[in-house]
Design a protein around this motif. Structure first.
Motif, PDB file in Angstrom:
ATOM      1  N   ARG A 150       0.826  -1.207   0.000  1.00 27.51           N
ATOM      2  CA  ARG A 150       0.000   0.000   0.000  1.00 27.51           C
ATOM      3  C   ARG A 150       0.861   1.257   0.000  1.00 27.51           C
ATOM      4  N   VAL A 151       1.972   1.230   0.726  1.00 28.96           N
ATOM      5  CA  VAL A 151       2.882   2.376   0.734  1.00 28.96           C
ATOM      6  C   VAL A 151       3.447   2.591  -0.669  1.00 28.96           C
ATOM      7  N   ALA A 152       3.882   1.503  -1.303  1.00 29.01           N
ATOM      8  CA  ALA A 152       4.423   1.603  -2.663  1.00 29.01           C
ATOM      9  C   ALA A 152       3.372   2.121  -3.630  1.00 29.01           C
ATOM     10  N   ASP A 153       2.142   1.644  -3.478  1.00 35.07           N
ATOM     11  CA  ASP A 153       1.052   2.107  -4.339  1.00 35.07           C
ATOM     12  C   ASP A 153       0.812   3.601  -4.159  1.00 35.07           C
ATOM     13  N   ARG A 154       0.846   4.067  -2.931  1.00 34.17           N
ATOM     14  CA  ARG A 154       0.664   5.496  -2.662  1.00 34.17           C
ATOM     15  C   ARG A 154       1.802   6.331  -3.247  1.00 34.17           C
ATOM     16  N   MET A 155       2.993   5.728  -3.334  1.00 32.12           N
ATOM     17  CA  MET A 155       4.142   6.437  -3.912  1.00 32.12           C
ATOM     18  C   MET A 155       4.124   6.404  -5.433  1.00 32.12           C
ATOM     19  N   GLY A 156       3.333   5.498  -5.998  1.00 32.03           N
ATOM     20  CA  GLY A 156       3.277   5.368  -7.451  1.00 32.03           C
ATOM     21  C   GLY A 156       4.389   4.498  -8.010  1.00 32.03           C
ATOM     22  N   ILE A 157       4.917   3.583  -7.201  1.00 38.00           N
ATOM     23  CA  ILE A 157       5.952   2.666  -7.673  1.00 38.00           C
ATOM     24  C   ILE A 157       5.508   1.237  -7.381  1.00 38.00           C
TER      25      ILE A 157
END
Length: 158
Positions: free
Chosen positions: A35-42
């Motif tokens: 979820r953190v990666a998704d929020r960062m766009g990576i």
């Protein structure tokens, strides 16, 4: 269950700082690495690679900390501390409450205790430095608050 005192944790390396931010996101905000990666766009495997290497590109530091929703910003603090700088939150100029003063007293007591344990060789230099740095930052924040009491900021629902 033991709750961590997130405010006084001090990262010891870049990857440790990233892991602390991710642990905060998991424990306090229920955010997985994906979820953190998704929020960062990576992609999540890219974030795993950055954490394993301890080498997050500088243009992703703020998006990473924003995605983790960690108010302590361990990665930014580690970068500042590695450059022999201290970090404090932006003061608002409001008078301190009793709980703030009690927390400061506790921080000072912990720092003195760390110095005594270090003198008796019961604590490592890194642990002692972490306790001293946390107390110095707390004192600097209170100093800045007192300095700005003549011009307090507006309270927008804090």
């Amino acid at each position: 269950m033991y709750r961590r005192n997130w405010k006084h944790l001090q990262p010891s390396s870049m990857d440790h700082a990233m892991r602390l931010d991710l642990e905060y996101a998991k424990e306090m905000k229920n955010l997985s690495v994906e979820r953190v990666a998704d929020r960062m766009g990576i992609k999540h495997w890219t974030l795993y690679k950055y954490v394993d290497n301890g080498s997050l590109p500088s243009h992703l530091i703020r998006p990473f900390e924003h995605a983790c929703e960690c108010p302590h910003q361990f990665l930014t603090r580690y970068i500042a501390h590695s450059g022999h700088l201290m970090t404090i939150g932006i003061p608002t100029g409001r008078k301190a409450k009793a709980k703030n003063i009690n927390a400061l007293q506790s921080s000072c007591t912990n720092a003195i205790d760390a110095l005594l344990k270090f003198a008796d060789q019961e604590m490592t230099a890194d642990e002692t430095l972490n306790a001293l740095t946390a107390t110095m930052e707390d004192l600097a924040w209170h100093r800045a608050e007192v300095e700005r009491t003549d011009l307090p900021e507006l309270d927008f629902g804090e």
